[in-house]
Motif scaffolding. Structure first.
Motif, PDB file in Angstrom:
ATOM      1  N   GLU A  98      37.783  42.868  41.142  1.00 10.70           N
ATOM      2  CA  GLU A  98      36.796  43.943  41.234  1.00 10.70           C
ATOM      3  C   GLU A  98      36.190  43.996  42.636  1.00 10.70           C
ATOM      4  OE1 GLU A  98      33.434  45.559  38.205  1.00 10.70           O
ATOM      5  OE2 GLU A  98      33.039  43.578  39.067  1.00 10.70           O
ATOM      6  N   LYS A  99      35.969  42.827  43.234  1.00 14.02           N
ATOM      7  CA  LYS A  99      35.453  42.787  44.607  1.00 14.02           C
ATOM      8  C   LYS A  99      36.479  43.341  45.586  1.00 14.02           C
ATOM      9  CE  LYS A  99      32.389  38.860  43.727  1.00 14.02           C
ATOM     10  NZ  LYS A  99      32.086  37.445  44.029  1.00 14.02           N
ATOM     11  N   THR A 100      37.738  42.981  45.377  1.00 14.85           N
ATOM     12  CA  THR A 100      38.807  43.545  46.203  1.00 14.85           C
ATOM     13  C   THR A 100      38.845  45.059  46.067  1.00 14.85           C
ATOM     14  OG1 THR A 100      40.251  41.602  46.272  1.00 14.85           O
ATOM     15  CG2 THR A 100      41.326  43.743  46.371  1.00 14.85           C
ATOM     16  N   ALA A 101      38.759  45.537  44.834  1.00 13.02           N
ATOM     17  CA  ALA A 101      38.834  46.979  44.580  1.00 13.02           C
ATOM     18  C   ALA A 101      37.696  47.721  45.265  1.00 13.02           C
ATOM     19  CB  ALA A 101      38.812  47.242  43.075  1.00 13.02           C
ATOM     20  N   ASN A 102      36.490  47.200  45.164  1.00 16.15           N
ATOM     21  CA  ASN A 102      35.345  47.859  45.799  1.00 16.15           C
ATOM     22  C   ASN A 102      35.493  47.904  47.318  1.00 16.15           C
ATOM     23  OD1 ASN A 102      33.257  48.785  43.868  1.00 16.15           O
ATOM     24  ND2 ASN A 102      33.279  46.667  43.173  1.00 16.15           N
ATOM     25  N   ALA A 103      35.963  46.803  47.895  1.00 21.77           N
ATOM     26  CA  ALA A 103      36.159  46.766  49.345  1.00 21.77           C
ATOM     27  C   ALA A 103      37.285  47.708  49.768  1.00 21.77           C
ATOM     28  CB  ALA A 103      36.462  45.337  49.793  1.00 21.77           C
ATOM     29  N   PHE A 104      38.345  47.758  48.962  1.00 20.87           N
ATOM     30  CA  PHE A 104      39.458  48.655  49.262  1.00 20.87           C
ATOM     31  C   PHE A 104      39.007  50.111  49.216  1.00 20.87           C
ATOM     32  CE2 PHE A 104      43.012  51.369  48.350  1.00 20.87           C
ATOM     33  CZ  PHE A 104      44.062  50.848  49.085  1.00 20.87           C
ATOM     34  N   VAL A 105      38.252  50.452  48.199  1.00 25.24           N
ATOM     35  CA  VAL A 105      37.776  51.832  48.047  1.00 25.24           C
ATOM     36  C   VAL A 105      36.953  52.252  49.261  1.00 25.24           C
ATOM     37  CG1 VAL A 105      36.194  53.300  46.717  1.00 25.24           C
ATOM     38  CG2 VAL A 105      37.879  51.875  45.535  1.00 25.24           C
TER      39      VAL A 105
END
Length: 240
Positions: A98-105
């Protein structure tokens, strides 16, 4: 796990970092998306997980090179998620991803073109699948399943980014379909309505420009929604 030397572990981690950096530099969406596909059980990612378990200084490799360090907010939790996933600890795998996803977004929002759209699709898919696995694990341990609901909130943020002008908007229907799957799974199908209104009434969207795969899935779920609501006249319109 077969014997793995420290040198081989270092090589595997460095190879991932180089693939990541090169994919961004050359805007290679095909190569980029494969780096986030945890549930694909690819040999490359599984062997990377083994390397990360042995080599405890991956953060140093990331931080010592600006090509890598600028994406540390994406890569560091991705590494952590991959390790947890390999160990079948899906709750922690989800939390890290989820942290990866937020940073990617956040990065995706800043990229002008849609070159990373396929990678975004993989992340959207993975966050849903991981959330489902995590919730099953939580429920089996007598805890409240909550991750899929969180994944839905994250996907709504992604939808908001795609619901604008430009080439990125063609990705909105894929995210919508993933949201449908979440809402049906959670039994919160009423939440589908606001997304449907955005797709069908917003002037920025031309339904015909969406990929056929996504249009078929969208029609399937809107049909299911009408059955759920016993709105049979609308079903007749959908089939014509």
């Amino acid at each position: 796990m077969a014997y793995l030397s420290m040198g081989e572990s270092h090589r595997r981690i460095t190879e991932f970092l180089n693939r990541f950096s090169d994919a961004v530099s050359y805007q290679n969406g095909v190569s980029f998306k494969s780096l986030f596909a945890l549930s694909s059980n690819s040999h490359f990612l599984l062997s990377l997980a083994d390397a990360l378990s042995l080599f405890n200084d991956a953060n140093r490799l990331i931080n010592q090179n600006e090509n890598f360090s600028q994406f540390a907010d994406i890569i560091v939790p991705l590494f952590r998620s991959l390790q947890h996933y390999k160990q079948s600890n899906f709750v922690e795998a989800y939390n890290a991803f989820e942290k990866t996803a937020n940073a990617f977004v956040q990065e995706f929002r800043n990229w002008e073109s849609a070159w990373a759209l396929e990678a975004l699709f993989v992340i959207v898919y993975e966050i849903r699948v991981l959330a489902e696995k995590a919730d099953r694990q939580l429920a089996s341990n007598g805890k409240s399943p909550e991750k899929l609901k969180g994944a839905g909130s994250l996907l709504m943020k992604v939808f908001g980014i795609l619901a604008g002008k430009g080439a990125k908007r063609v990705g909105a229907l894929y995210v919508t379909c993933q949201l449908f799957k979440i809402y049906f799974k959670l039994g919160t199908v009423h939440l589908c309505r606001s997304v449907i209104r955005s797709i069908e009434t917003a002037r920025i969207f031309d339904f015909e420009e969406f990929p056929k795969r996504d249009k078929v899935t969208y029609m399937y779920y809107t049909g299911r929604l009408e059955v759920f609501n016993e709105n049979f006249p609308s079903l007749t319109l959908l089939s014509t």
